[in-house]
Write a protein that holds these residues in place. Structure first.
Motif, PDB file in Angstrom:
ATOM      1  N   ARG A  45       0.814  -1.211   0.000  1.00  0.00           N
ATOM      2  CA  ARG A  45       0.000   0.000   0.000  1.00  0.00           C
ATOM      3  C   ARG A  45       0.848   1.261   0.000  1.00  0.00           C
ATOM      4  NH1 ARG A  45      -5.749  -0.529  -0.470  1.00  0.00           N
ATOM      5  NH2 ARG A  45      -6.029  -2.793  -0.353  1.00  0.00           N
ATOM      6  N   ALA A  46       0.321   2.293  -0.660  1.00  0.00           N
ATOM      7  CA  ALA A  46       0.937   3.616  -0.672  1.00  0.00           C
ATOM      8  C   ALA A  46       0.092   4.538   0.192  1.00  0.00           C
ATOM      9  CB  ALA A  46       1.014   4.139  -2.101  1.00  0.00           C
ATOM     10  N   TYR A  47       0.684   5.081   1.258  1.00  0.00           N
ATOM     11  CA  TYR A  47      -0.019   5.928   2.230  1.00  0.00           C
ATOM     12  C   TYR A  47       0.379   7.380   1.993  1.00  0.00           C
ATOM     13  CZ  TYR A  47      -1.023   1.597   4.784  1.00  0.00           C
ATOM     14  OH  TYR A  47      -1.449   0.328   5.142  1.00  0.00           O
ATOM     15  N   PRO A  48      -0.521   8.218   1.474  1.00  0.00           N
ATOM     16  CA  PRO A  48      -0.146   9.592   1.125  1.00  0.00           C
ATOM     17  C   PRO A  48      -0.044  10.511   2.336  1.00  0.00           C
ATOM     18  CG  PRO A  48      -2.460   9.240   0.657  1.00  0.00           C
ATOM     19  CD  PRO A  48      -1.917   7.900   1.102  1.00  0.00           C
ATOM     20  N   SER A  82       5.533   8.982   9.791  1.00  0.00           N
ATOM     21  CA  SER A  82       5.194   7.707   9.150  1.00  0.00           C
ATOM     22  C   SER A  82       4.283   6.876  10.048  1.00  0.00           C
ATOM     23  CB  SER A  82       6.458   6.918   8.812  1.00  0.00           C
ATOM     24  OG  SER A  82       7.081   6.383   9.968  1.00  0.00           O
ATOM     25  N   GLU A  83       4.541   6.886  11.343  1.00  0.00           N
ATOM     26  CA  GLU A  83       3.674   6.143  12.272  1.00  0.00           C
ATOM     27  C   GLU A  83       2.263   6.717  12.270  1.00  0.00           C
ATOM     28  OE1 GLU A  83       5.408   6.104  16.126  1.00  0.00           O
ATOM     29  OE2 GLU A  83       7.141   4.885  15.539  1.00  0.00           O
ATOM     30  N   LEU A  84       2.162   8.042  12.277  1.00  0.00           N
ATOM     31  CA  LEU A  84       0.843   8.681  12.270  1.00  0.00           C
ATOM     32  C   LEU A  84       0.113   8.419  10.956  1.00  0.00           C
ATOM     33  CD1 LEU A  84       1.738  12.150  13.856  1.00  0.00           C
ATOM     34  CD2 LEU A  84       0.575  10.231  14.965  1.00  0.00           C
ATOM     35  N   THR A  85       0.839   8.496   9.845  1.00  0.00           N
ATOM     36  CA  THR A  85       0.219   8.322   8.532  1.00  0.00           C
ATOM     37  C   THR A  85      -0.266   6.895   8.336  1.00  0.00           C
ATOM     38  OG1 THR A  85       1.669  10.044   7.629  1.00  0.00           O
ATOM     39  CG2 THR A  85       0.579   8.591   6.053  1.00  0.00           C
ATOM     40  N   LEU A  86       0.550   5.928   8.729  1.00  0.00           N
ATOM     41  CA  LEU A  86       0.148   4.527   8.581  1.00  0.00           C
ATOM     42  C   LEU A  86      -1.015   4.194   9.505  1.00  0.00           C
ATOM     43  CD1 LEU A  86       2.732   4.370   6.904  1.00  0.00           C
ATOM     44  CD2 LEU A  86       3.274   2.225   8.051  1.00  0.00           C
ATOM     45  N   ALA A  87      -1.001   4.757  10.714  1.00  0.00           N
ATOM     46  CA  ALA A  87      -2.096   4.502  11.650  1.00  0.00           C
ATOM     47  C   ALA A  87      -3.401   5.093  11.130  1.00  0.00           C
ATOM     48  CB  ALA A  87      -1.759   5.079  13.020  1.00  0.00           C
ATOM     49  N   ALA A  88      -3.316   6.317  10.566  1.00  0.00           N
ATOM     50  CA  ALA A  88      -4.523   6.942  10.016  1.00  0.00           C
ATOM     51  C   ALA A  88      -5.046   6.152   8.825  1.00  0.00           C
ATOM     52  CB  ALA A  88      -4.222   8.384   9.603  1.00  0.00           C
ATOM     53  N   GLY A  89      -4.148   5.652   7.995  1.00  0.00           N
ATOM     54  CA  GLY A  89      -4.560   4.872   6.839  1.00  0.00           C
ATOM     55  C   GLY A  89      -5.205   3.564   7.228  1.00  0.00           C
ATOM     56  N   ALA A  90      -4.678   2.968   8.292  1.00  0.00           N
ATOM     57  CA  ALA A  90      -5.263   1.711   8.768  1.00  0.00           C
ATOM     58  C   ALA A  90      -6.610   1.942   9.435  1.00  0.00           C
ATOM     59  CB  ALA A  90      -4.306   1.040   9.748  1.00  0.00           C
ATOM     60  N   GLY A  91      -6.882   3.208   9.785  1.00  0.00           N
ATOM     61  CA  GLY A  91      -8.140   3.523  10.460  1.00  0.00           C
ATOM     62  C   GLY A  91      -9.306   3.736   9.529  1.00  0.00           C
ATOM     63  N   GLY A  92      -9.093   3.488   8.243  1.00  0.00           N
ATOM     64  CA  GLY A  92     -10.208   3.549   7.307  1.00  0.00           C
ATOM     65  C   GLY A  92     -10.452   4.905   6.690  1.00  0.00           C
ATOM     66  N   GLN A  93      -9.387   5.704   6.495  1.00  0.00           N
ATOM     67  CA  GLN A  93      -9.564   6.992   5.841  1.00  0.00           C
ATOM     68  C   GLN A  93     -10.110   6.807   4.430  1.00  0.00           C
ATOM     69  OE1 GLN A  93      -5.778   9.043   6.061  1.00  0.00           O
ATOM     70  NE2 GLN A  93      -6.559  10.400   7.645  1.00  0.00           N
ATOM     71  N   THR A  94     -10.872   7.773   3.965  1.00  0.00           N
ATOM     72  CA  THR A  94     -11.431   7.717   2.618  1.00  0.00           C
ATOM     73  C   THR A  94     -10.977   8.926   1.818  1.00  0.00           C
ATOM     74  OG1 THR A  94     -13.441   8.885   3.326  1.00  0.00           O
ATOM     75  CG2 THR A  94     -13.482   6.472   3.413  1.00  0.00           C
ATOM     76  N   GLU A 143      -8.960  11.303  -0.902  1.00  0.00           N
ATOM     77  CA  GLU A 143      -7.586  11.426  -1.370  1.00  0.00           C
ATOM     78  C   GLU A 143      -6.567  11.035  -0.310  1.00  0.00           C
ATOM     79  OE1 GLU A 143      -6.714  16.147  -0.418  1.00  0.00           O
ATOM     80  OE2 GLU A 143      -7.052  15.492  -2.488  1.00  0.00           O
ATOM     81  N   SER A 144      -6.976  10.950   0.955  1.00  0.00           N
ATOM     82  CA  SER A 144      -6.058  10.570   2.020  1.00  0.00           C
ATOM     83  C   SER A 144      -5.999   9.066   2.237  1.00  0.00           C
ATOM     84  CB  SER A 144      -6.466  11.250   3.340  1.00  0.00           C
ATOM     85  OG  SER A 144      -6.376  12.653   3.214  1.00  0.00           O
ATOM     86  N   ALA A 145      -6.842   8.318   1.535  1.00  0.00           N
ATOM     87  CA  ALA A 145      -6.893   6.874   1.717  1.00  0.00           C
ATOM     88  C   ALA A 145      -5.687   6.211   1.055  1.00  0.00           C
ATOM     89  CB  ALA A 145      -8.182   6.316   1.126  1.00  0.00           C
ATOM     90  N   PRO A 146      -5.136   5.166   1.673  1.00  0.00           N
ATOM     91  CA  PRO A 146      -4.038   4.436   1.029  1.00  0.00           C
ATOM     92  C   PRO A 146      -4.519   3.753  -0.244  1.00  0.00           C
ATOM     93  CG  PRO A 146      -4.813   3.271   2.989  1.00  0.00           C
ATOM     94  CD  PRO A 146      -5.498   4.597   2.991  1.00  0.00           C
ATOM     95  N   LYS A 147      -3.592   3.604  -1.197  1.00  0.00           N
ATOM     96  CA  LYS A 147      -3.879   2.965  -2.468  1.00  0.00           C
ATOM     97  C   LYS A 147      -2.972   1.760  -2.653  1.00  0.00           C
ATOM     98  CE  LYS A 147      -6.764   6.066  -4.358  1.00  0.00           C
ATOM     99  NZ  LYS A 147      -6.354   6.913  -5.489  1.00  0.00           N
TER     100      LYS A 147
END
Length: 340
Positions: free
Chosen positions: A22-25, A47-59, A61-65
């Motif tokens: 996954r790519a976490y923006p 990076s810890e904050l970004t990955l945690a937010a992505g794992a939390g179900g963001q939708t 443009e901020s969602a991981p791809k």
């Protein structure tokens, strides 16, 4: 493992982190170069904050791809690119290829040597590399590059090796594409290379942060990472990064003497042993393997970093050589003029 990357997502360039598949923006507008300016410690926190937010179900443009759904770009926009020549085996082979002379010159051992190349023609993995006009001997160079990040309180000048080590934000793969026939002509003028090098360089596929390699340095600071290169699926070269004459910290320290290294600077290791065609031409006494041609696929892999792949494109049809004018030179006197 923290991998810092840039990618094209449907026409929009984003920066962020690659984790797994996954790519976490990062937040919109924030770039890889912003991370370099923030420094390694702050980047690891983000990076810890970004990955945690992505794992939390963001939708949105901020969602991981999925990484497969985006196009990776060069992982940064370099401030400057210095490329060293740090592998003794490569120097030995190239001296035979370019100068027809055996052995390694004594000056190589005295201090690390580098040249500046073009930061504006850096490409990413997957991009096509056109053959420059007038080139009939296109070549690659298999390298690892250190990327400089901010260290609070440091101007990046006159660093010791220990201080320089802390300025290394991470590592990426570097392909220093080379037009050997153009390079050979230029260097006979005791300057260069210029057009033999400045048409393209590949960095990627991402930057792996320096903390991931801390337990892999030996007592002298070298990294024993396996490097290899293939052309059209056939292995051409293989070496260890630890065969460098100097560890990266000493290269960074040398570059900083009476000068500066700043966030976004890229410092290449130089070509590893057997890491380019021209070195093999010198050893083989013939152009085997042959120069790269349109359609050839070059793949470089480095243990702990990843793989970059580029395909050779078409050659630009143009004449770029412009002869000097033959003009009468005015007579002049040399030396000091008495009473002047």
């Amino acid at each position: 493992m923290v991998k810092v990357a840039r990618w094209n997502d449907g026409g929009e360039v984003r920066s962020g982190f690659i984790h797994g598949d996954r790519a976490y923006p990062l937040a919109a507008g924030m770039t890889t170069n912003d991370l370099l300016s923030a420094g390694l410690e702050e980047t690891l926190r983000l990076s810890e904050l970004t990955l945690a937010a992505g794992a939390g179900g963001q939708t949105g443009e901020s969602a991981p791809k999925p990484v497969d759904a985006v196009t990776l770009l060069a992982p940064l926009v370099p401030a400057a690119v210095r490329d060293f020549v740090a592998f003794e085996e490569h120097v030995e082979g190239m001296r035979i290829s370019i100068e027809g002379a055996p052995g390694v010159m004594e000056e190589w051992y005295q201090a690390p040597t580098f040249y500046f190349t073009n930061p504006h023609t850096i490409r990413g993995t997957g991009e096509e590399i056109p053959i420059p006009a007038g080139c009939s001997q296109l070549d690659f160079e298999t390298e690892v590059a250190a990327v400089i990040g901010r260290v609070p309180g440091s101007a990046g000048s006159n660093l010791t090796a220990e201080q320089a080590h802390r300025h290394i934000f991470g590592y990426t793969i570097f392909n220093d594409w080379s037009a050997r026939d153009l390079q050979r002509r230029e260097m006979k003028v005791s300057l260069g290379p210029c057009k033999g090098k400045d048409f393209a360089g590949t960095l990627g596929p991402w930057i792996v942060t320096a903390d991931e390699f801390e337990d892999r340095h030996d007592a002298e600071g070298f990294l024993s990472l396996e490097m290899s290169v293939e052309v059209n699926g056939i292995r051409v070269g293989k070496d260890l990064l630890s065969n460098m004459g100097w560890p990266f910290a000493e290269l960074v320290a040398y570059a900083s003497q009476d000068s500066r290294v700043v966030p976004g600077d890229v410092l290449g290791s130089g070509t590893c042993g057997s890491g380019c065609l021209a070195e093999l031409w010198g050893r083989n006494g013939a152009q085997t393997p042959p120069p790269l041609q349109t359609g050839d696929r070059v793949v470089m892999a480095v243990d702990g970093i990843g793989t970059i792949t580029n395909t050779v494109g078409e050659q630009r049809d143009a004449s770029t050589l412009v002869r000097a004018r033959s003009r009468p030179r005015l007579r002049r006197s040399y030396g000091l003029v008495a009473g002047g």
